[in-house]
Design an enzyme around this catalytic site. Structure first.
Site, PDB file in Angstrom:
ATOM      1  N   GLU A 364       4.139  13.009  43.688  1.00  0.00           N
ATOM      2  CA  GLU A 364       3.226  13.832  43.955  1.00  0.00           C
ATOM      3  C   GLU A 364       4.030  15.006  43.877  1.00  0.00           C
ATOM      4  OE1 GLU A 364       1.226  13.651  47.803  1.00  0.00           O
ATOM      5  OE2 GLU A 364       1.307  11.624  47.804  1.00  0.00           O
ATOM      6  N   SER A 367       9.975  17.300  41.715  1.00  0.00           N
ATOM      7  CA  SER A 367      11.060  18.645  42.032  1.00  0.00           C
ATOM      8  C   SER A 367      11.259  19.801  40.677  1.00  0.00           C
ATOM      9  CB  SER A 367      12.723  18.442  42.351  1.00  0.00           C
ATOM     10  OG  SER A 367      12.635  17.391  43.328  1.00  0.00           O
TER      11      SER A 367
HETATM   12  C1  LIG Z   1       6.131   4.184  43.211  1.00  0.00           C
HETATM   13  C2  LIG Z   1       5.537   4.867  42.885  1.00  0.00           C
HETATM   14  C3  LIG Z   1       3.727   5.673  43.210  1.00  0.00           C
HETATM   15  C4  LIG Z   1       2.884   6.513  42.693  1.00  0.00           C
HETATM   16  N1  LIG Z   1       1.512   6.392  43.430  1.00  0.00           N
HETATM   17  C5  LIG Z   1       0.630   7.499  43.001  1.00  0.00           C
HETATM   18  C6  LIG Z   1      -0.395   7.254  43.269  1.00  0.00           C
HETATM   19  O1  LIG Z   1      -1.024   6.856  44.493  1.00  0.00           O
HETATM   20  N2  LIG Z   1      -2.087   7.690  42.616  1.00  0.00           N
HETATM   21  C7  LIG Z   1      -1.496   8.844  41.571  1.00  0.00           C
HETATM   22  O2  LIG Z   1      -1.827   9.035  40.985  1.00  0.00           O
HETATM   23  N3  LIG Z   1       0.172   8.744  40.431  1.00  0.00           N
HETATM   24  C8  LIG Z   1       0.777   8.228  41.749  1.00  0.00           C
HETATM   25  N4  LIG Z   1       2.532   8.338  41.000  1.00  0.00           N
HETATM   26  C9  LIG Z   1       2.942   8.812  39.566  1.00  0.00           C
HETATM   27  C10 LIG Z   1       3.785   9.865  40.376  1.00  0.00           C
HETATM   28  O3  LIG Z   1       2.936  10.865  41.178  1.00  0.00           O
HETATM   29  C11 LIG Z   1       3.911  10.334  38.965  1.00  0.00           C
HETATM   30  O4  LIG Z   1       5.412   9.950  38.345  1.00  0.00           O
HETATM   31  C12 LIG Z   1       4.806  11.681  38.654  1.00  0.00           C
HETATM   32  O5  LIG Z   1       3.973  12.896  38.937  1.00  0.00           O
HETATM   33  C13 LIG Z   1       5.274  12.677  37.624  1.00  0.00           C
HETATM   34  O6  LIG Z   1       4.576  12.017  36.470  1.00  0.00           O
HETATM   35  P1  LIG Z   1       5.155  10.459  35.632  1.00  0.00           P
HETATM   36  O7  LIG Z   1       5.854   9.586  36.238  1.00  0.00           O
HETATM   37  O8  LIG Z   1       4.294  10.611  34.153  1.00  0.00           O
HETATM   38  O9  LIG Z   1       6.205  11.596  34.566  1.00  0.00           O
HETATM   39  P2  LIG Z   1       6.620  12.691  33.835  1.00  0.00           P
HETATM   40  O10 LIG Z   1       5.256  13.934  33.830  1.00  0.00           O
HETATM   41  O11 LIG Z   1       6.908  12.342  32.091  1.00  0.00           O
HETATM   42  O12 LIG Z   1       7.811  13.741  33.992  1.00  0.00           O
HETATM   43  C14 LIG Z   1       8.792  13.223  33.113  1.00  0.00           C
HETATM   44  C15 LIG Z   1      10.278  13.953  33.573  1.00  0.00           C
HETATM   45  O13 LIG Z   1      10.116  15.759  32.950  1.00  0.00           O
HETATM   46  C16 LIG Z   1      10.028  15.836  34.042  1.00  0.00           C
HETATM   47  N5  LIG Z   1       8.637  17.567  33.604  1.00  0.00           N
HETATM   48  C17 LIG Z   1       7.431  17.440  32.714  1.00  0.00           C
HETATM   49  N6  LIG Z   1       6.774  18.262  32.600  1.00  0.00           N
HETATM   50  C18 LIG Z   1       7.453  19.283  32.986  1.00  0.00           C
HETATM   51  C19 LIG Z   1       7.915  20.893  33.105  1.00  0.00           C
HETATM   52  N7  LIG Z   1       6.873  21.458  32.291  1.00  0.00           N
HETATM   53  N8  LIG Z   1       8.918  21.764  33.326  1.00  0.00           N
HETATM   54  C20 LIG Z   1      10.204  20.755  33.676  1.00  0.00           C
HETATM   55  N9  LIG Z   1      10.299  19.609  33.811  1.00  0.00           N
HETATM   56  C21 LIG Z   1       8.838  18.571  33.231  1.00  0.00           C
HETATM   57  C22 LIG Z   1       9.644  15.820  35.031  1.00  0.00           C
HETATM   58  O14 LIG Z   1       9.677  16.337  36.236  1.00  0.00           O
HETATM   59  C23 LIG Z   1      10.080  14.605  35.166  1.00  0.00           C
HETATM   60  O15 LIG Z   1      11.548  14.553  35.605  1.00  0.00           O
HETATM   61  C24 LIG Z   1       3.325   6.967  41.697  1.00  0.00           C
HETATM   62  C25 LIG Z   1       4.280   7.090  41.147  1.00  0.00           C
HETATM   63  C26 LIG Z   1       5.404   6.182  41.658  1.00  0.00           C
HETATM   64  C27 LIG Z   1       6.735   5.354  40.481  1.00  0.00           C
END
Ligand SMILES: Cc1cc2nc3c(=O)[nH]c(=O)nc-3n(C[C@H](O)[C@H](O)[C@H](O)COP(=O)(O)OP(=O)(O)OC[C@H]3O[C@@H](n4cnc5c(N)ncnc54)[C@H](O)[C@@H]3O)c2cc1C
Length: 383
Positions: A364, A367
């Site tokens: 959600e 950080s």
């Molecule tokens: C167990 C689990 C349950 C979940 N449940 C749901 C759900 O029910 N519905 C749903 O829709 N999603 C769900 N999620 C997804 C979750 O919300 C995402 O994993 C999360 O928002 C991060 O997206 P990402 O994994 O694509 O990481 P990325 O967006 O690829 O980020 C990777 C890293 O880069 C950093 N980063 C990215 N962009 C920036 C920026 N502009 N500035 C600085 N740093 C940045 C991030 O902070 C992170 O450290 C779930 C995830 C998990 C693991």
């Protein structure tokens, strides 16, 4: 100025704490080992009214406040994070979008069972190539002859593949610069629930990838206004962040409770380890961070219940989520240290707490995303 929850909130906290200690704590290690969400516990949570706290009575809810929901999530999270997030996502991502944006017909059809804990629902926003940058959504939905045809994939969707999941609401591109939300009932042909993930923690919580292969749903399954999907999920996530902060407070409190007990019992060199400043001060610092996290979280919940301006709630939600989740991760590190070698053993709850904590800083909104939103709220052009 009041720094206490009301008497009703505290009475309700006791009810949920008793439930968690009686119905969850004795079995949770086994469910965690089996990677199994106990559906009977979801039903029991429904019977206790936990899924209906913020839902009007006409759909079976109790029309309580958002603070009550946070209390329930905190108390479940104090015993187990997976069960806590099953409620958090069940309400925040399952019930809330339908309650907030659904038509009367959609509410009548889906909410009574969700509120009773007979069914669960998920919200599919994240995709393999669109997480923090949810605007990069690639899933498409095309409207023709009264039906939406959906193609694409979603990643990491909570509560999406249980035996009682009734629907997943998904965001999809419905035009070049247009994202909308659609309700996809479970069992719809072309809606494929992928095998459960092999996760570091949250073993009891249900998480799946989803695929949509010419999946057709009726035109009336549009959730809210066409093109409003992006705005909708931003609103859903603001509330969700306060709820995740409450989940984190529960984890940090759970760490504090078990660690204080252990530090009073475990003896080295003839005295309890809690008599050593090195250990006692770790727990003093932990107690301070639990208190600070709780204050930020319930302030954000209070702002929401008091109907304060959206921008104020949004900033408070990000602050609470950022601080409480980082405090919870640190709390599990402290607790594991206090338990020594036992802290590394699955027979003690702190090992599970340690594995379960990290996702709080990611789900959600990571950080980094929270820091970006807070910076923007300060007037900085952070991206
Ligand atoms: C167990 C689990 C349950 C979940 N449940 C749901 C759900 O029910 N519905 C749903 O829709 N999603 C769900 N999620 C997804 C979750 O919300 C995402 O994993 C999360 O928002 C991060 O997206 P990402 O994994 O694509 O990481 P990325 O967006 O690829 O980020 C990777 C890293 O880069 C950093 N980063 C990215 N962009 C920036 C920026 N502009 N500035 C600085 N740093 C940045 C991030 O902070 C992170 O450290 C779930 C995830 C998990 C693991």
């Amino acid at each position: 100025m009041m720094f206490e929850l009301s008497g009703e909130h505290e009475t309700f906290r006791k009810v949920v704490r008793d439930f968690a200690e009686r119905e969850i704590a004795p079995h949770v290690a086994e469910w965690d080992r089996e990677h199994r969400l106990p559906i009977e516990v979801v039903h029991a949570m429904g019977e206790l009214g936990l899924f209906g706290l913020v839902v009007p009575e006409q759909y079976g809810g109790s029309a309580a406040d958002f603070t009550s929901l946070c209390v329930a999530i905190e108390e479940l999270g104090r015993v187990d994070q997976s069960i806590g997030v099953t409620l958090e996502a069940g309400v925040g991502l399952g019930i809330n979008p339908i309650l907030t944006f659904g038509t009367d017909e959609q509410k009548q059809r889906w909410l009574p069972d969700l509120v009773a804990g007979r069914t669960l629902a998920g919200f599919g926003l994240t995709e393999p190539d669109a997480g923090s940058d949810a605007s990069a959504t690639k899933t498409r939905a095309v409207l023709a002859d009264g039906q939406w045809t959906i193609n694409g994939a979603k990643a990491f969707i909570t509560n999406s593949g249980t035996s009682i999941t009734s629907l997943v609401a998904v965001t999809a591109k419905t035009g070049d610069n247009e994202i909308s939300s659609l309700i996809v009932p479970s069992g719809t042909p072309g809606f494929i629930v992928e095998p459960a993930y092999d996760k570091l923690g949250w073993h009891i919580s249900d998480t799946h990838g989803l695929s949509f292969d010419d999946c057709r749903v009726p035109e009336e399954n549009l959730l809210g206004t066409r093109g409003d999907g992006y705005r909708q999920f931003l609103a859903v996530l603001d509330d969700g962040r306060i709820a995740i902060a409450a989940l984190a407070v529960g984890l940090a409190q759970g760490c504090l409770d078990v660690s204080v007990k252990y530090a009073n019992e475990r003896k080295t060199f003839g005295t309890p380890i809690g008599s050593r400043q090195a250990v006692a001060f770790m727990l003093s610092d932990l107690a301070v961070s639990v208190e600070a996290a709780r204050l930020l979280t319930y302030k954000a919940a209070w702002l929401k219940d008091a109907g304060r301006p959206k921008a104020q709630i949004k900033q408070a939600a990000s602050m609470a989520k950022l601080y409480a989740t980082e405090a919870a991760v640190a709390a599990t590190r402290t607790a594991t240290q206090v338990f020594g070698g036992n802290g590394f053993m699955e027979e003690f709850p702190v090992a599970r707490f340690y594995r379960d904590a990290k996702i709080l800083e990611i789900g959600e909104g990571t950080s980094e995303v929270q820091r970006m939103l807070i910076a923007r709220s300060l007037g900085l052009p952070a991206s």
